[in-house]
Structures are given as structure tokens and as C-alpha cells.
Design a protein around this motif. Structure first.
Motif, PDB file in Angstrom:
ATOM      1  N   ALA A  60      -0.420  -0.563   4.495  1.00 45.75           N
ATOM      2  CA  ALA A  60      -1.631   0.255   4.413  1.00 45.75           C
ATOM      3  C   ALA A  60      -2.840  -0.502   4.946  1.00 45.75           C
ATOM      4  N   GLU A  85      -2.751  -0.453   8.728  1.00 47.45           N
ATOM      5  CA  GLU A  85      -3.184   0.843   9.239  1.00 47.45           C
ATOM      6  C   GLU A  85      -4.704   0.972   9.156  1.00 47.45           C
ATOM      7  N   ALA A  86      -5.298   0.445   8.077  1.00 48.52           N
ATOM      8  CA  ALA A  86      -6.755   0.475   7.952  1.00 48.52           C
ATOM      9  C   ALA A  86      -7.406  -0.360   9.054  1.00 48.52           C
ATOM     10  N   GLY A  90     -12.353   1.316   8.747  1.00 49.01           N
ATOM     11  CA  GLY A  90     -11.113   2.079   8.602  1.00 49.01           C
ATOM     12  C   GLY A  90     -10.695   2.137   7.146  1.00 49.01           C
ATOM     13  N   ARG A  91     -10.164   3.282   6.715  1.00 47.72           N
ATOM     14  CA  ARG A  91      -9.742   3.440   5.325  1.00 47.72           C
ATOM     15  C   ARG A  91      -8.443   4.207   5.256  1.00 47.72           C
ATOM     16  N   VAL A  92      -7.584   3.809   4.321  1.00 47.52           N
ATOM     17  CA  VAL A  92      -6.319   4.488   4.088  1.00 47.52           C
ATOM     18  C   VAL A  92      -6.220   4.801   2.601  1.00 47.52           C
ATOM     19  N   ASP A  93      -5.931   6.050   2.273  1.00 42.72           N
ATOM     20  CA  ASP A  93      -5.706   6.465   0.888  1.00 42.72           C
ATOM     21  C   ASP A  93      -4.212   6.557   0.640  1.00 42.72           C
ATOM     22  N   ALA A  94      -3.774   5.994  -0.480  1.00 43.94           N
ATOM     23  CA  ALA A  94      -2.343   5.964  -0.783  1.00 43.94           C
ATOM     24  C   ALA A  94      -2.124   6.211  -2.268  1.00 43.94           C
ATOM     25  N   SER A 130      -7.756   3.474  -2.419  1.00 47.72           N
ATOM     26  CA  SER A 130      -8.254   3.382  -1.056  1.00 47.72           C
ATOM     27  C   SER A 130      -8.266   1.925  -0.616  1.00 47.72           C
ATOM     28  N   SER A 180      -9.440  -0.524   2.584  1.00 43.17           N
ATOM     29  CA  SER A 180     -10.381  -0.457   3.698  1.00 43.17           C
ATOM     30  C   SER A 180     -10.361  -1.736   4.514  1.00 43.17           C
ATOM     31  N   ARG A 198      -7.302   1.593  12.299  1.00 43.98           N
ATOM     32  CA  ARG A 198      -8.310   2.649  12.276  1.00 43.98           C
ATOM     33  C   ARG A 198      -9.708   2.069  12.473  1.00 43.98           C
TER      34      ARG A 198
END
Length: 242
Positions: free
Chosen positions: A165, A168-169, A45-49, A229, A231, A172
């Protein structure tokens, strides 16, 4: 009348003969059951912020004939840098000395058969600075350089509060693991059962890096913050339904 000595011997012999018969009458152990079938899947899972924090590594390097002179000059230059950074709005909690050294400067290697000798000393002081107002980052870099910082070792962007974040990763990553497991189970003609285990693997946030020699910077440094990012990785083990 005294009992015959042969009677106890006969009783013992009868008990020994009966032992194998008792053993054969025990119920058989159920050791023949096959282990439950399982499927193991790793999810990512990865989140970009958008970053809201910058970390700078900068320093002051000075040379002089003696170690004391080099250190004194270095201290004066670093004091000026710290004063300007505080004036630019950087709090004391965001300023940290992360390196301090005084080393001899050797020469004589360039001459064939020359004998190296100490011709001076070099003092270096490395400072780590966190900038929370990113709209002031270029001005902070420029101010530090103009006041004596002559090395810029790196610039990294990040998040002041990365936990939301990262969570959330992780969510995901679990969803990605379930998607993969359902896909493979359907392809194999089986059905997922209950989860046996969930193990979190490595995670991190790769930040864009900026490296430069900063002695010749004249105006405020243009900096593009971009995105960072974060992860997460999980390994999930499912049992397959019978």
C-alpha cells in the motif's frame, strides 16, 4: 671571449614584457551562460485499505498499603489477563510489556495546611497486544477486562504488511507531481524536460483511535474497523526544455 653580463639581463627583460601579451592571447572563459530553468513540484499520494491488524494498549492498576503488596496483587491480575489472552488465540509474539511502575500514593493535600503523607502504593503494568484476527477483537477486549485489566489506553488499526500500500501511495504521489508540473508548465507556455531529482518526503498512516475506561464493560465490545489511510509525499525537480 667571455659572454657579456648584459645578455642574460636582456633575455629576462624580454620574457617579462612578453607575459602580458601571452595572457591576452588566452581564450575567454564561458562564464556567462545562464543556469537552466527548473520547476519544483510536490506530489501527494494516498491509499485507503481495510485493516487486518489491531494494536491494543491495556493495563492493570492496583493499590495496597505496601509496595510489595501492590506489586504482588498487580502481578497476579496481569498473569490472569495474559492467560486469558493466550486462550483467546493471541500468540506470545503479539504480547509485550511496555510499562511497569510502582509509586507512592500521597494524601493530606485536601486539608488546609495539611502535611502530605504516603498512605499506600500503586502498581501499574501496561501491556501492548496485537490482534490479527479482527473478528475476535471484541471478545479479546472483553476477556482482558473481566480478568483484571482495568485501564484501556488506546486501540489502533493497521496493516500487517503495509509495504504494498505504501508503494502504491508513492506511485500516486509521483503521478500527482507530474500532473501539477505539466499543468503549470502549460500555463506558463513552457515544456518539461528531464528530471533533475526526486526526493521522498514524510508519509504515514493515520489510524482511528479509541480511548475508554474499560472497568465497566459487560459484554463483548463492539468495534468498527473502518479503513486506514497510508500516504506518501515526493518533491520532483524538472528542467524546462529550451
Amino acid at each position: 671571449m667571455r659572454p657579456s653580463p648584459a645578455l642574460p639581463r636582456l633575455a629576462l627583460l624580454a620574457a617579462i614584457v612578453a607575459l602580458p601579451l601571452a595572457a591576452y592571447s588566452l581564450p575567454a572563459r564561458a562564464d556567462t551562460a545562464l543556469p537552466a530553468a527548473r520547476i519544483t513540484v510536490t506530489g501527494e499520494g494516498r491509499v485507503d485499505a481495510v485493516p487486518d491488524l489491531a494494536t491494543i494498549s491495556l493495563g492493570v492498576t492496583t493499590e495496597a498499603k505496601s509496595a510489595a503488596e501492590a506489586l504482588a496483587a498487580n502481578n497476579a491480575a496481569m498473569a490472569a489477563v495474559l492467560e486469558r489472552l493466550r486462550a483467546a488465540g493471541v500468540a506470545d509474539r503479539d504480547l509485550q510489556t511496555t510499562g511497569l511502575s510502582v509509586n507512592p500514593v500521597w494524601s493530606g493535600y485536601e486539608r488546609s495546611g495539611g502535611r502530605p503523607e504516603i498512605t499506600g502504593f500503586q502498581a501499574a503494568n501496561v501491556l501492548t497486544v496485537r490482534v490479527r484476527a479482527l473478528d475476535t477483537l471484541g471478545g479479546v477486549l472483553d476477556a482482558a477486562v473481566k480478568d483484571g485489566a482495568n485501564t484501556l489506553n488506546g486501540l489502533a488499526f493497521g496493516l500487517a504488511e503495509p509495504q504494498p500500500a505504501l508503494d502504491e501511495a508513492r506511485a500516486r504521489a509521483v503521478a500527482d507531481a507530474r500532473r501539477k508540473a505539466e499543468l503549470m508548465a502549460a500555463a506558463a507556455g513552457v515544456t518539461l524536460g528531464r528530471i533533475d531529482s526526486i526526493t521522498e518526503g514524510g508519509g504515514g498512516a493515520p489510524y482511528p483511535q479509541f480511548r475508554a475506561e474499560s472497568a465497566m464493560v459487560a459484554d463483548a465490545v463492539p468495534v468498527a474497523q473502518g479503513e486506514v489511510s497510508l500516504s506518501a509525499s515526493v518533491t520532483v525537480v524538472w528542467r524546462l526544455a529550451e
